[in-house]
Scaffold this active site. Structure first.
Site, PDB file in Angstrom:
ATOM      1  CG  HIS A 162      -1.685  -1.245   1.444  1.00 43.61           C
ATOM      2  ND1 HIS A 162      -2.941  -1.486   0.938  1.00 43.61           N
ATOM      3  CD2 HIS A 162      -1.327  -2.378   2.112  1.00 43.61           C
ATOM      4  CE1 HIS A 162      -3.340  -2.703   1.286  1.00 43.61           C
ATOM      5  NE2 HIS A 162      -2.360  -3.270   1.994  1.00 43.61           N
ATOM      6  CB  SER A 283      13.317  22.425 -14.633  1.00 40.34           C
ATOM      7  OG  SER A 283      12.482  23.552 -14.806  1.00 40.34           O
TER       8      SER A 283
END
Ligand code: ARG
Length: 465
Positions: A162, A283
């Site tokens: 999970h 970026s």
């Protein structure tokens, strides 16, 4: 005129009086993508011509000139000197037309053959080669993962369910999970190649030929394992492409999961690995960024590979026997899948070679004593407490530790015994990752000995030193 052609030079034009519509030509042509089959198409034609020679349809001289012509065309295409013509529709007619223009005997090449069995043969030959390359690329990625596992046997990380921390494992054990998945992919690709390994040529347009074609001879020439046994099926069967598409989609899903793990692991939140500069991008705006673009694109390509599989399935649904022009739509899906899969396998392997574990960050994450709560329960089981009670006792201890703001491994024995008088000190003396891992010795579990043995097993399977 023996090489009769239609008003605008189309090779099937004998019965036509009007030129084909321009828009229709643009809509129906496939040469812009099926020229990728040129080597297979020429190999098929060479084998077919050799067979026509054997059964006496071609003289030795005619066969020699066809062969010479086809080899010359192949060289020209190899060198980028061949002039592809849109109006000749596809790779098959481009090559045949160029052949006949330079060697008149070329007009005999299409004897007993149709583009329907021709394209099916080309596709199978092409796919067999592609699968061989895929299998090698899968092996290569497995080898890189095994090497990475070798370097990270002592790097402990939390194992997750999970996406919540569960129990400790080694990074090696986590990486070897993907080697297992890739092994199943290898099996599926191998299987796909087996069913692609059947020769359709000799099926004609749909019902074979009245000429005594020697299919067994062609089979041997082209290296197929078997010959198709129903002409209608052979010209219209695309199961082999769909199986390839399905095997590829599942492989892509596995690569996508690996990509996702690497994206998480390389984030500041995890920080378990550092991906080399050569395989990340910056970026244009944020100077500090280092983005795992390869992993993201590998994950992204899973969408198109899965889409291609669905497109192929939908293409086949409801097609009456036998060949239908719809089938021309198969090739772009096939090529697109093959390119996505090969690119993903290669780049993933290259990126992993340049990826290193960050042991400090892994150690910090795995130091969380809650990861060993199950081991405490196992300790209580060992002293005879039923597992359900043990689970309850440890659960209460976790709650007490949380309330008191102390780590679970620092909860005093008196608190444990307050929860349940039966708790003995040795049962809760379990908060040591190394010991916890060493105790997980069974087949499939992550003890260092097991993981080392698995790495050894894979090295043998993969033929690595
Ligand atoms: N370009 C065609 C294809 O990809 C080749 C077969 C064409 N056959 C035909 N009868 N028009 O399927």
């Amino acid at each position: 005129m023996t090489d009769k052609q239609g008003p605008d030079g189309a090779m099937w034009g004998g019965r036509f009086r009007e030129r084909t519509d321009r828009a229709m030509q643009a809509f129906t042509r496939s040469v812009q993508f099926d020229k990728r089959f040129y080597r297979q198409d020429i190999a098929g034609s060479l084998a077919h011509a050799a067979m026509l020679r054997k059964i006496g349809v071609l003289t030795a001289g005619e066969f020699a000139s066809i062969r010479r012509g086809l080899l010359a065309i192949r060289r020209e295409i190899d060198d980028g000197r061949f002039e592809w013509k849109d109006e000749l529709e596809d790779v098959h007619m481009n090559i045949e037309s160029a052949l006949t223009a330079r060697e008149p005997a070329g007009a005999k090449l299409h004897t007993g053959r149709s583009r329907n069995d021709q394209v099916a043969t080309d596709a199978r030959l092409w796919l067999k080669e592609e699968v061989a390359a895929d299998l090698a690329a899968i092996r290569q990625l497995q080898a890189v993962l095994v090497d990475f596992a070798d370097r990270t046997q002592d790097v402990h990380i939390p194992g997750y369910t999970h996406l919540q921390r569960g129990q400790p494992v080694s990074m090696a054990h986590h990486l070897l999970a993907y080697v297992e998945m890739l092994e199943r992919d290898h099996g599926r690709f191998t299987d796909t190649a087996k069913r692609a390994d059947v020769l359709p040529l000799g099926s004609g347009a749909l019902a074979g030929s009245t000429l005594p074609l020697d299919r067994e001879f062609v089979r041997k020439e082209l290296g197929f394992a078997a010959i198709s046994h129903n002409s209608l099926d052979a010209v219209s069967d695309r199961d082999f492409m769909i199986e390839y598409g399905a095997a590829a989609a599942l492989l892509a899903v596995h690569l996508s999961r690996l990509a996702e793990d690497l994206i998480l692991w390389s984030s500041a939140e995890f920080g378990f690995v550092r991906i080399g500069d050569a395989f990340t991008t910056g970026s244009s705006l944020m100077p500090q960024k280092k983005n795992p673009d390869i992993a993201e694109l590998v994950r992204g390509k899973t969408g198109r590979v899965t889409g291609n599989l669905v497109a192929l399935l939908m293409l086949m649904k409801g097609l009456p026997l036998s060949y239908n022009r719809d089938l021309q739509e198969d090739k772009e899906r096939l090529f697109d899948t093959a390119d996505a899969v090969m690119g993903s396998l290669e780049l993933m392997a290259a990126m992993l070679v340049a990826t290193e574990a960050v042991p400090e960050r892994c150690a910090a994450a795995v130091a969380d004593p809650l990861l060993l709560a199950t081991d405490a329960a196992d300790g209580l089981v060992r002293q005879g407490i039923p597992f359900r009670h043990a689970h309850e006792i440890v659960g209460q201890a976790v709650a007490r530790a949380e309330a008191a703001g102390v780590p679970l491994d620092q909860l005093g024995l008196e608190v444990w015994q307050e929860i349940d008088r039966r708790v003995r000190p040795e049962a809760v003396d379990c908060f040591d990752v190394r010991r916890a891992l060493a105790a997980r010795k069974m087949i499939g579990a992550p003890s260092p000995g097991r993981v080392r043995a698995e790495i050894g097993r894979w090295r043998k399977v993969l033929g690595l030193k």
